[in-house]
Design an enzyme around this catalytic site. Structure first.
Site, mmCIF file in Angstrom:
data_model
loop_
_atom_site.group_PDB
_atom_site.id
_atom_site.type_symbol
_atom_site.label_atom_id
_atom_site.label_comp_id
_atom_site.label_asym_id
_atom_site.label_seq_id
_atom_site.Cartn_x
_atom_site.Cartn_y
_atom_site.Cartn_z
ATOM 1 N N HIS A 46 0.824 -1.226 0.000
ATOM 2 C CA HIS A 46 0.000 0.000 0.000
ATOM 3 C C HIS A 46 0.847 1.261 0.000
ATOM 4 O O HIS A 46 0.337 2.339 0.283
ATOM 5 C CB HIS A 46 -0.926 0.004 1.223
ATOM 6 C CG HIS A 46 -2.032 -1.004 1.116
ATOM 7 N ND1 HIS A 46 -2.782 -1.373 2.204
ATOM 8 C CD2 HIS A 46 -2.511 -1.737 0.076
ATOM 9 C CE1 HIS A 46 -3.687 -2.285 1.832
ATOM 10 N NE2 HIS A 46 -3.530 -2.514 0.551
ATOM 11 N N CYS A 81 5.437 11.408 -8.122
ATOM 12 C CA CYS A 81 5.110 12.585 -8.952
ATOM 13 C C CYS A 81 3.959 12.207 -9.885
ATOM 14 O O CYS A 81 4.079 11.260 -10.681
ATOM 15 C CB CYS A 81 6.328 13.013 -9.786
ATOM 16 S SG CYS A 81 5.940 14.348 -10.957
ATOM 17 N N ALA A 90 0.463 -8.531 19.736
ATOM 18 C CA ALA A 90 1.505 -8.977 18.795
ATOM 19 C C ALA A 90 2.869 -9.112 19.464
ATOM 20 O O ALA A 90 3.624 -10.049 19.174
ATOM 21 C CB ALA A 90 1.591 -7.994 17.628
HETATM 22 C C1 BV8 Z 1 -8.078 -2.294 -5.409
HETATM 23 C C2 BV8 Z 1 -3.448 3.332 2.481
HETATM 24 C C3 BV8 Z 1 -8.478 -2.752 -7.659
HETATM 25 C C4 BV8 Z 1 -3.955 4.570 3.028
HETATM 26 C C5 BV8 Z 1 -5.190 1.713 2.458
HETATM 27 C C6 BV8 Z 1 -13.097 -6.772 -3.617
HETATM 28 C C7 BV8 Z 1 -11.953 -7.078 -4.349
HETATM 29 C C8 BV8 Z 1 -11.016 -6.093 -4.649
HETATM 30 C C9 BV8 Z 1 -11.208 -4.780 -4.220
HETATM 31 C C10 BV8 Z 1 -12.333 -4.484 -3.500
HETATM 32 C C11 BV8 Z 1 -13.287 -5.460 -3.198
HETATM 33 N N1 BV8 Z 1 -14.274 -4.863 -2.505
HETATM 34 C C12 BV8 Z 1 -13.976 -3.557 -2.340
HETATM 35 C C13 BV8 Z 1 -12.821 -3.292 -2.948
HETATM 36 C C14 BV8 Z 1 -12.165 -1.985 -3.017
HETATM 37 C C15 BV8 Z 1 -11.265 -1.691 -1.832
HETATM 38 C C16 BV8 Z 1 -11.636 -2.367 -0.547
HETATM 39 O O1 BV8 Z 1 -11.072 -3.390 -0.190
HETATM 40 N N2 BV8 Z 1 -12.566 -1.776 0.163
HETATM 41 C C17 BV8 Z 1 -12.962 -2.325 1.447
HETATM 42 C C18 BV8 Z 1 -13.026 -1.209 2.485
HETATM 43 C C19 BV8 Z 1 -14.255 -3.056 1.262
HETATM 44 N N3 BV8 Z 1 -9.899 -2.058 -2.159
HETATM 45 C C20 BV8 Z 1 -9.156 -1.203 -2.879
HETATM 46 O O2 BV8 Z 1 -9.575 -0.158 -3.322
HETATM 47 C C21 BV8 Z 1 -7.704 -1.615 -3.155
HETATM 48 N N4 BV8 Z 1 -7.484 -1.478 -4.553
HETATM 49 O O3 BV8 Z 1 -8.787 -3.195 -5.090
HETATM 50 O O4 BV8 Z 1 -7.801 -1.985 -6.689
HETATM 51 C C22 BV8 Z 1 -8.094 -2.276 -8.966
HETATM 52 C C23 BV8 Z 1 -8.231 -3.131 -10.014
HETATM 53 C C24 BV8 Z 1 -7.860 -2.708 -11.243
HETATM 54 C C25 BV8 Z 1 -7.360 -1.424 -11.397
HETATM 55 C C26 BV8 Z 1 -7.230 -0.567 -10.340
HETATM 56 C C27 BV8 Z 1 -7.599 -0.970 -9.095
HETATM 57 C C28 BV8 Z 1 -6.719 -0.694 -2.455
HETATM 58 C C29 BV8 Z 1 -6.837 -0.823 -0.965
HETATM 59 C C30 BV8 Z 1 -5.733 -0.026 -0.269
HETATM 60 C C31 BV8 Z 1 -6.322 1.194 0.356
HETATM 61 N N5 BV8 Z 1 -5.294 1.850 1.168
HETATM 62 N N6 BV8 Z 1 -4.247 2.332 3.103
HETATM 63 C C32 BV8 Z 1 -3.358 4.847 4.350
HETATM 64 O O5 BV8 Z 1 -2.726 3.974 4.994
HETATM 65 O O6 BV8 Z 1 -3.530 5.998 4.734
HETATM 66 S S1 BV8 Z 1 -6.228 0.726 3.314
HETATM 67 C C33 BV8 Z 1 -5.836 0.671 4.996
HETATM 68 O O7 BV8 Z 1 -6.431 -0.536 5.446
HETATM 69 C C34 BV8 Z 1 -4.384 0.532 5.379
HETATM 70 O O8 BV8 Z 1 -3.511 0.287 4.288
HETATM 71 C C35 BV8 Z 1 -4.398 -0.683 6.284
HETATM 72 O O9 BV8 Z 1 -3.194 -1.307 6.388
HETATM 73 C C36 BV8 Z 1 -5.396 -1.464 5.577
HETATM 74 C C37 BV8 Z 1 -5.944 -2.670 6.242
HETATM 75 O O10 BV8 Z 1 -6.321 -2.316 7.568
HETATM 76 P P1 BV8 Z 1 -5.632 -3.140 8.747
HETATM 77 O O11 BV8 Z 1 -4.152 -3.046 8.563
HETATM 78 O O12 BV8 Z 1 -6.233 -4.483 8.810
HETATM 79 O O13 BV8 Z 1 -6.010 -2.251 10.003
HETATM 80 P P2 BV8 Z 1 -7.361 -2.298 10.859
HETATM 81 O O14 BV8 Z 1 -7.344 -1.085 11.733
HETATM 82 O O15 BV8 Z 1 -8.506 -2.548 9.948
HETATM 83 O O16 BV8 Z 1 -7.186 -3.610 11.768
HETATM 84 C C38 BV8 Z 1 -6.176 -3.662 12.757
HETATM 85 C C39 BV8 Z 1 -6.181 -5.074 13.324
HETATM 86 O O17 BV8 Z 1 -5.133 -5.162 14.275
HETATM 87 C C40 BV8 Z 1 -7.473 -5.449 14.037
HETATM 88 O O18 BV8 Z 1 -7.887 -6.726 13.612
HETATM 89 C C41 BV8 Z 1 -7.065 -5.488 15.525
HETATM 90 O O19 BV8 Z 1 -7.757 -6.508 16.236
HETATM 91 C C42 BV8 Z 1 -5.604 -5.832 15.432
HETATM 92 N N7 BV8 Z 1 -4.798 -5.356 16.553
HETATM 93 C C43 BV8 Z 1 -4.928 -4.175 17.227
HETATM 94 N N8 BV8 Z 1 -3.986 -4.118 18.192
HETATM 95 C C44 BV8 Z 1 -3.241 -5.249 18.109
HETATM 96 C C45 BV8 Z 1 -3.763 -6.045 17.075
HETATM 97 N N9 BV8 Z 1 -3.257 -7.247 16.760
HETATM 98 C C46 BV8 Z 1 -2.199 -7.676 17.491
HETATM 99 N N10 BV8 Z 1 -1.650 -6.969 18.498
HETATM 100 C C47 BV8 Z 1 -2.139 -5.763 18.840
HETATM 101 N N11 BV8 Z 1 -1.575 -5.084 19.849
#
Ligand code: BV8
Length: 229
Positions: free
Chosen positions: A109, A117, A220
């Protein structure tokens, strides 16, 4: 259980939480305070570039105050001691894996410390604040420098490399990810189809725990060293 010959690890925001980096989807997560449509989409950036640049400038500046934790360090020990194929794929845009010493690392990501750019596509290491007047050092264009971050709707980086590694994996470990974002959330199914052992390490079971053969719950910094050492 035979020793693995090829390991793929996927990390998410949860591996950095104990280092003081906010995750996205818990109560006081990044997306609880900021609408992802405004801050993590090309449309949001086009509509209000300064607001998006400042959102990432703030997160980039915060990297100066955080350090890798015991989970990042355990993955470095595993990478160095494992003779087989090893790939660490992170969804995180912080630099904690490389700061801990990870080298076989892929930021699917993007990264806070990198600029893209929009005019010539040049990527450069970038630690300073970005503004709408930042200039590309390659094509000299002003005002097209953006965070080298994969926003929603944009293609994550090096997907071919990732899918090739998943097809060969016999151990897949997901650490600290909620499994909400695709295509990363699909990697466990790819690994499963390749016959890999699949393990979820997370503070608690997630919405996609059922996709894994094993789930280990805990912070973790405790469960990652316990699992890999
Ligand atoms: C794309 C950058 C296609 C920004 C981010 C089906 C198939 C394909 C795509 C899609 C689909 N359905 C929908 C989509 C589109 C979309 C998507 O997935 N939407 C979701 C919301 C439904 N996906 C996209 O748009 C992706 N691109 O599919 O392109 C394509 C095809 C052709 C041509 C062009 C394009 C791009 C997705 C990337 C978006 N960018 N981040 C930024 O960081 O500012 S997403 C963002 O979420 C971050 O990158 C982050 O890393 C990522 C995932 O989140 P997590 O890391 O899991 O974090 P979260 O807070 O959710 O969870 C934390 C976990 O840690 C929890 O479970 C918690 O319990 C645990 N935890 C907490 N503390 C601890 C712990 N575990 C252990 N120890 C602890 N102490």
């Amino acid at each position: 259980m035979p020793r693995p010959t090829s390991i793929v690890i996927l990390t998410g925001a949860g591996i950095s939480v104990e280092s003081g980096v906010a995750s996205f989807r818990d109560r006081n997560g990044i997306w609880a305070k900021h609408d992802w449509r405004d801050y993590a989409t090309p449309e949001g950036y086009a509509h209000h570039p300064a607001r998006v640049l400042n959102f990432y400038n703030k997160r980039r500046r915060a990297l100066a105050d955080v350090r890798p934790n015991a989970a990042h360090e355990a993955l470095v020990r595993l990478e160095k001691s494992f003779e087989g194929e090893f790939l660490l794929v992170t969804q995180n845009v912080d630099n904690l894996h490389e700061a801990a010493g990870s080298r076989k690392l892929l930021h699917m990501h993007g990264e806070l410390n990198s600029a893209l750019c929009g005019a010539c596509g040049m990527r450069t290491v970038w630690h300073a604040d970005m503004t709408i007047n930042s200039q590309c050092s390659s094509c000299q264009t002003v005002g097209r420098i953006r965070p080298d971050i994969v926003w929603f709707g944009e293609m994550p980086y090096q997907m071919d490399t990732i899918y090739r590694a998943l097809a060969r994996a016999d151990l897949f470990i997901a650490i600290g990810t909620s499994g909400n974002v695709y295509p990363a959330a699909d990697f466990v199914n790819e690994a499963q189809m390749a016959g890999a052992r699949t393990v979820e390490l997370n503070l608690e079971p997630t919405g996609y725990t059922s996709a894994f053969a094993e789930q280990i719950a805990g912070p973790a910094t405790e469960i990652v060293p316990a699992f890999v050492d």
